[in-house]
Motif scaffolding. Sequence first.
Motif, PDB file in Angstrom:
ATOM      1  N   LEU A 156      34.846  32.720 -18.729  1.00 50.48           N
ATOM      2  CA  LEU A 156      34.595  31.611 -19.654  1.00 50.48           C
ATOM      3  C   LEU A 156      33.643  32.023 -20.768  1.00 50.48           C
ATOM      4  O   LEU A 156      33.877  31.728 -21.943  1.00 50.48           O
ATOM      5  CB  LEU A 156      34.016  30.417 -18.894  1.00 50.48           C
ATOM      6  CG  LEU A 156      35.017  29.517 -18.176  1.00 50.48           C
ATOM      7  CD1 LEU A 156      34.289  28.426 -17.418  1.00 50.48           C
ATOM      8  CD2 LEU A 156      35.980  28.887 -19.184  1.00 50.48           C
ATOM      9  N   VAL A 157      32.554  32.718 -20.388  1.00 49.08           N
ATOM     10  CA  VAL A 157      31.564  33.151 -21.384  1.00 49.08           C
ATOM     11  C   VAL A 157      32.214  34.134 -22.369  1.00 49.08           C
ATOM     12  O   VAL A 157      32.025  34.034 -23.587  1.00 49.08           O
ATOM     13  CB  VAL A 157      30.330  33.785 -20.694  1.00 49.08           C
ATOM     14  CG1 VAL A 157      29.419  34.440 -21.721  1.00 49.08           C
ATOM     15  CG2 VAL A 157      29.575  32.720 -19.920  1.00 49.08           C
ATOM     16  N   ALA A 158      33.027  35.069 -21.837  1.00 50.27           N
ATOM     17  CA  ALA A 158      33.701  36.027 -22.709  1.00 50.27           C
ATOM     18  C   ALA A 158      34.636  35.302 -23.681  1.00 50.27           C
ATOM     19  O   ALA A 158      34.651  35.603 -24.879  1.00 50.27           O
ATOM     20  CB  ALA A 158      34.489  37.030 -21.871  1.00 50.27           C
ATOM     21  N   ALA A 159      35.383  34.324 -23.181  1.00 49.27           N
ATOM     22  CA  ALA A 159      36.309  33.567 -24.037  1.00 49.27           C
ATOM     23  C   ALA A 159      35.536  32.843 -25.133  1.00 49.27           C
ATOM     24  O   ALA A 159      35.933  32.819 -26.295  1.00 49.27           O
ATOM     25  CB  ALA A 159      37.113  32.573 -23.199  1.00 49.27           C
ATOM     26  N   PHE A 160      34.386  32.268 -24.743  1.00 44.64           N
ATOM     27  CA  PHE A 160      33.558  31.546 -25.695  1.00 44.64           C
ATOM     28  C   PHE A 160      33.069  32.466 -26.819  1.00 44.64           C
ATOM     29  O   PHE A 160      33.170  32.140 -28.001  1.00 44.64           O
ATOM     30  CB  PHE A 160      32.377  30.913 -24.963  1.00 44.64           C
ATOM     31  CG  PHE A 160      31.377  30.257 -25.868  1.00 44.64           C
ATOM     32  CD1 PHE A 160      31.634  29.019 -26.424  1.00 44.64           C
ATOM     33  CD2 PHE A 160      30.179  30.883 -26.158  1.00 44.64           C
ATOM     34  CE1 PHE A 160      30.727  28.419 -27.271  1.00 44.64           C
ATOM     35  CE2 PHE A 160      29.253  30.296 -27.012  1.00 44.64           C
ATOM     36  CZ  PHE A 160      29.525  29.058 -27.562  1.00 44.64           C
ATOM     37  N   PHE A 161      32.574  33.656 -26.442  1.00 43.40           N
ATOM     38  CA  PHE A 161      32.062  34.580 -27.448  1.00 43.40           C
ATOM     39  C   PHE A 161      33.171  35.122 -28.346  1.00 43.40           C
ATOM     40  O   PHE A 161      32.973  35.340 -29.536  1.00 43.40           O
ATOM     41  CB  PHE A 161      31.277  35.724 -26.801  1.00 43.40           C
ATOM     42  CG  PHE A 161      29.847  35.365 -26.551  1.00 43.40           C
ATOM     43  CD1 PHE A 161      28.964  35.244 -27.612  1.00 43.40           C
ATOM     44  CD2 PHE A 161      29.395  35.105 -25.271  1.00 43.40           C
ATOM     45  CE1 PHE A 161      27.640  34.878 -27.399  1.00 43.40           C
ATOM     46  CE2 PHE A 161      28.075  34.737 -25.040  1.00 43.40           C
ATOM     47  CZ  PHE A 161      27.198  34.622 -26.105  1.00 43.40           C
ATOM     48  N   PRO A 197      41.911  22.889 -22.481  1.00 43.23           N
ATOM     49  CA  PRO A 197      42.910  23.512 -21.606  1.00 43.23           C
ATOM     50  C   PRO A 197      43.708  24.629 -22.267  1.00 43.23           C
ATOM     51  O   PRO A 197      44.294  25.453 -21.581  1.00 43.23           O
ATOM     52  CB  PRO A 197      43.828  22.345 -21.243  1.00 43.23           C
ATOM     53  CG  PRO A 197      42.982  21.151 -21.385  1.00 43.23           C
ATOM     54  CD  PRO A 197      42.071  21.435 -22.539  1.00 43.23           C
ATOM     55  N   PHE A 198      43.739  24.667 -23.616  1.00 39.77           N
ATOM     56  CA  PHE A 198      44.464  25.745 -24.287  1.00 39.77           C
ATOM     57  C   PHE A 198      43.710  27.068 -24.187  1.00 39.77           C
ATOM     58  O   PHE A 198      44.305  28.127 -24.229  1.00 39.77           O
ATOM     59  CB  PHE A 198      44.682  25.432 -25.766  1.00 39.77           C
ATOM     60  CG  PHE A 198      45.659  24.324 -25.998  1.00 39.77           C
ATOM     61  CD1 PHE A 198      46.918  24.365 -25.427  1.00 39.77           C
ATOM     62  CD2 PHE A 198      45.325  23.246 -26.795  1.00 39.77           C
ATOM     63  CE1 PHE A 198      47.832  23.353 -25.645  1.00 39.77           C
ATOM     64  CE2 PHE A 198      46.239  22.230 -27.021  1.00 39.77           C
ATOM     65  CZ  PHE A 198      47.490  22.276 -26.443  1.00 39.77           C
ATOM     66  N   THR A 199      42.378  26.990 -24.096  1.00 43.46           N
ATOM     67  CA  THR A 199      41.598  28.229 -24.099  1.00 43.46           C
ATOM     68  C   THR A 199      41.112  28.625 -22.707  1.00 43.46           C
ATOM     69  O   THR A 199      40.704  29.751 -22.512  1.00 43.46           O
ATOM     70  CB  THR A 199      40.385  28.110 -25.048  1.00 43.46           C
ATOM     71  OG1 THR A 199      39.849  26.806 -24.917  1.00 43.46           O
ATOM     72  CG2 THR A 199      40.783  28.338 -26.472  1.00 43.46           C
ATOM     73  N   VAL A 200      41.155  27.677 -21.770  1.00 45.89           N
ATOM     74  CA  VAL A 200      40.698  27.991 -20.424  1.00 45.89           C
ATOM     75  C   VAL A 200      41.883  28.522 -19.615  1.00 45.89           C
ATOM     76  O   VAL A 200      42.962  27.959 -19.640  1.00 45.89           O
ATOM     77  CB  VAL A 200      40.109  26.730 -19.759  1.00 45.89           C
ATOM     78  CG1 VAL A 200      39.931  26.940 -18.272  1.00 45.89           C
ATOM     79  CG2 VAL A 200      38.795  26.360 -20.410  1.00 45.89           C
ATOM     80  N   SER A 201      41.666  29.622 -18.903  1.00 41.60           N
ATOM     81  CA  SER A 201      42.725  30.185 -18.066  1.00 41.60           C
ATOM     82  C   SER A 201      43.184  29.146 -17.038  1.00 41.60           C
ATOM     83  O   SER A 201      42.362  28.435 -16.464  1.00 41.60           O
ATOM     84  CB  SER A 201      42.208  31.416 -17.348  1.00 41.60           C
ATOM     85  OG  SER A 201      43.125  31.837 -16.379  1.00 41.60           O
ATOM     86  N   PRO A 202      44.488  29.043 -16.796  1.00 41.93           N
ATOM     87  CA  PRO A 202      44.966  28.082 -15.793  1.00 41.93           C
ATOM     88  C   PRO A 202      44.344  28.316 -14.412  1.00 41.93           C
ATOM     89  O   PRO A 202      44.120  27.362 -13.669  1.00 41.93           O
ATOM     90  CB  PRO A 202      46.481  28.307 -15.754  1.00 41.93           C
ATOM     91  CG  PRO A 202      46.738  29.541 -16.527  1.00 41.93           C
ATOM     92  CD  PRO A 202      45.595  29.732 -17.459  1.00 41.93           C
ATOM     93  N   VAL A 203      44.037  29.575 -14.114  1.00 40.88           N
ATOM     94  CA  VAL A 203      43.413  29.876 -12.821  1.00 40.88           C
ATOM     95  C   VAL A 203      42.014  29.268 -12.752  1.00 40.88           C
ATOM     96  O   VAL A 203      41.587  28.738 -11.728  1.00 40.88           O
ATOM     97  CB  VAL A 203      43.371  31.401 -12.592  1.00 40.88           C
ATOM     98  CG1 VAL A 203      42.546  31.741 -11.368  1.00 40.88           C
ATOM     99  CG2 VAL A 203      44.778  31.947 -12.428  1.00 40.88           C
ATOM    100  N   ILE A 204      41.291  29.299 -13.884  1.00 36.28           N
ATOM    101  CA  ILE A 204      39.960  28.686 -13.922  1.00 36.28           C
ATOM    102  C   ILE A 204      40.076  27.166 -13.825  1.00 36.28           C
ATOM    103  O   ILE A 204      39.252  26.512 -13.184  1.00 36.28           O
ATOM    104  CB  ILE A 204      39.201  29.128 -15.189  1.00 36.28           C
ATOM    105  CG1 ILE A 204      38.892  30.625 -15.065  1.00 36.28           C
ATOM    106  CG2 ILE A 204      37.916  28.330 -15.383  1.00 36.28           C
ATOM    107  CD1 ILE A 204      38.070  31.200 -16.171  1.00 36.28           C
ATOM    108  N   ALA A 205      41.137  26.603 -14.414  1.00 43.20           N
ATOM    109  CA  ALA A 205      41.391  25.166 -14.279  1.00 43.20           C
ATOM    110  C   ALA A 205      41.504  24.806 -12.797  1.00 43.20           C
ATOM    111  O   ALA A 205      40.905  23.830 -12.327  1.00 43.20           O
ATOM    112  CB  ALA A 205      42.662  24.779 -15.028  1.00 43.20           C
TER     113      ALA A 205
END
Lengths: 302, 270
Positions: free
Chosen positions: B247-252, A118-126
């Motif tokens: 998500l893919v961009a964040a991962f890379f 959850p720290f790296t995933v955008s809240p909107v994507i959550a």
Amino acid sequence: MAGSIALRTKRASAYRPIASTGESLLTRTILITIALATLALFLVLPLVLIFTEALKQGLGAYFAAFTTPDARSAIRLTLITALIAVPLNTVFGVAAAWAIARFEFKGKSILITLIDLPFTVSPVIAGLLFVILFGTRGWLGPWLQEHDIRIIFAVPGIIIATLFVTFPFVARELIPLMQAQGSEEELAALTLGASGFQTFWRVTLPNIKWGLIYGIILTNARAMGEFGAVSVVSGHIRGQTNTMPLHIEVLYNDYQTSASFAVASLLAFLAVLTLVVKSIVEWKNARSHAQAAREAEQGDHQ
Amino acid sequence: MLPGFGLSMGFTLLYLAFLVLIPLGGLVLYTSTRITWGEFWSRAVTDPRVVAAYKLSFGASLIAAVLNGVLGLIIAWVLVRYEFWGKRLVDAIVDLPFALPTAVSGIALTTLYARTGWIGRLFDPLGIQIAYAYPGIVLALVLIGLPFVVRTVQPALEDLEQDMEEAASALGATRWQTFYRVILPNIMPSLLTGFSLAFARAWGEFGSIYFIAGNMPFKTEITPLLILIRLEQFDYVGATAIGVVMLVAAFFLLLLINLLQWWSRRHQAS
């Protein structure tokens, strides 16, 4: 990953300024000025502004902002959400910290990465994740509609999204703390005949008490203040699915600036309270560290 | 052996399965079964409005993370090395963005930097618009990312061996050379971690930018906002396609930063 928000157990470096490794008075003054100006501009000034704007039209208007039906409903929904999300995430945090800090197993780093997600995933994507799962055109949408269960654009969705964005905080506070403490005391209690539950209750819990309290307070502040994820799943139905941050948005977009800042001031106050608790906890930790060091030293002398 | 491994591990995995794994699986399955390549390509890769949003999000996040790197290093340095009045209060307030809801900092920054705001009115006569424009977005991202850099660099500075600096100075290095050649390489891994955390947070940030950006398509519309707009139109395909790209961009990005860190650690060791 999120170590940056963990409590610091060590305070004050051993740095001692001496002529050959120090900076000139001018350099020092410039650097301190830049640091203080940055913090004043980005953190202090916004905080001052929130309370100034909130009280601009007097105390009467300030308190009136909390008594409108929409405001009351938003405050109630925020409290309900926190009341469900915080205890659940606290139990999760303690369980996860116990498993990770006390045992060695394969895939531990994968588990920690999952907890950090959850720290790296955008809240909107959550929010998007749960819309795809429960939304009308999502996987379970048709089934839910058939059984007349509403999750998206309803209270359950808000609670689930809040659970997602706030579950790492307690675990993230406790894991480093428990790893640093080690398990000697717990093993001693078990050897002396205590049950597993007694050991946890009488030995582990008192040791992690302060870190746990800070973790809970931080989870609570984040649960009450979550905007992005809740925004996606709420549907913004006034009086029904608006939490306090969403109510702030509605008021702000309606040009009811003072009322908006009045509600915002409650959350800002909660944030300041969280920082105060953090400072107290760090101070308590530093003191108990110093005491332990003193006792160890005395033990050496005897 | 301590008891409770099965219980705590079982509960942890069950909780994560319901809250993280099943929803993530749902996203992957949705992308792979309900979106064709053509759709994905036209909705998330070639759509000019979406591309403009990617560019804005990436550029503003990068600028903000660089600013955070510099300002965060200065703040950490000052907090570790100098004594001044009110230092403990300053140290405590660094964490404010962790606890302050993004919607609250969003409306506060907007009011502060709007044309009529306390700071905005100083820039207005110069023709500089901050709120509802690019600088406002960067400003909001600097605010939310600042503690990440300070809190990762601070412990590294505290742990630094002072002998090295004394040796450098004894060998005739100026203070600036000592900083550049001795101190900076030593704290580089932490600085990179802080930078990457700030960047990752900025890349996904929504609440604080939403208010200050003005949200004009092609100009000040960030990527997370586009996902929200698509969902409000019940356009799950469009929203998911953009979400997958994010998500893919964040991962890379995280992978790249991990490589950089590994490289700088190795570089330091040799």
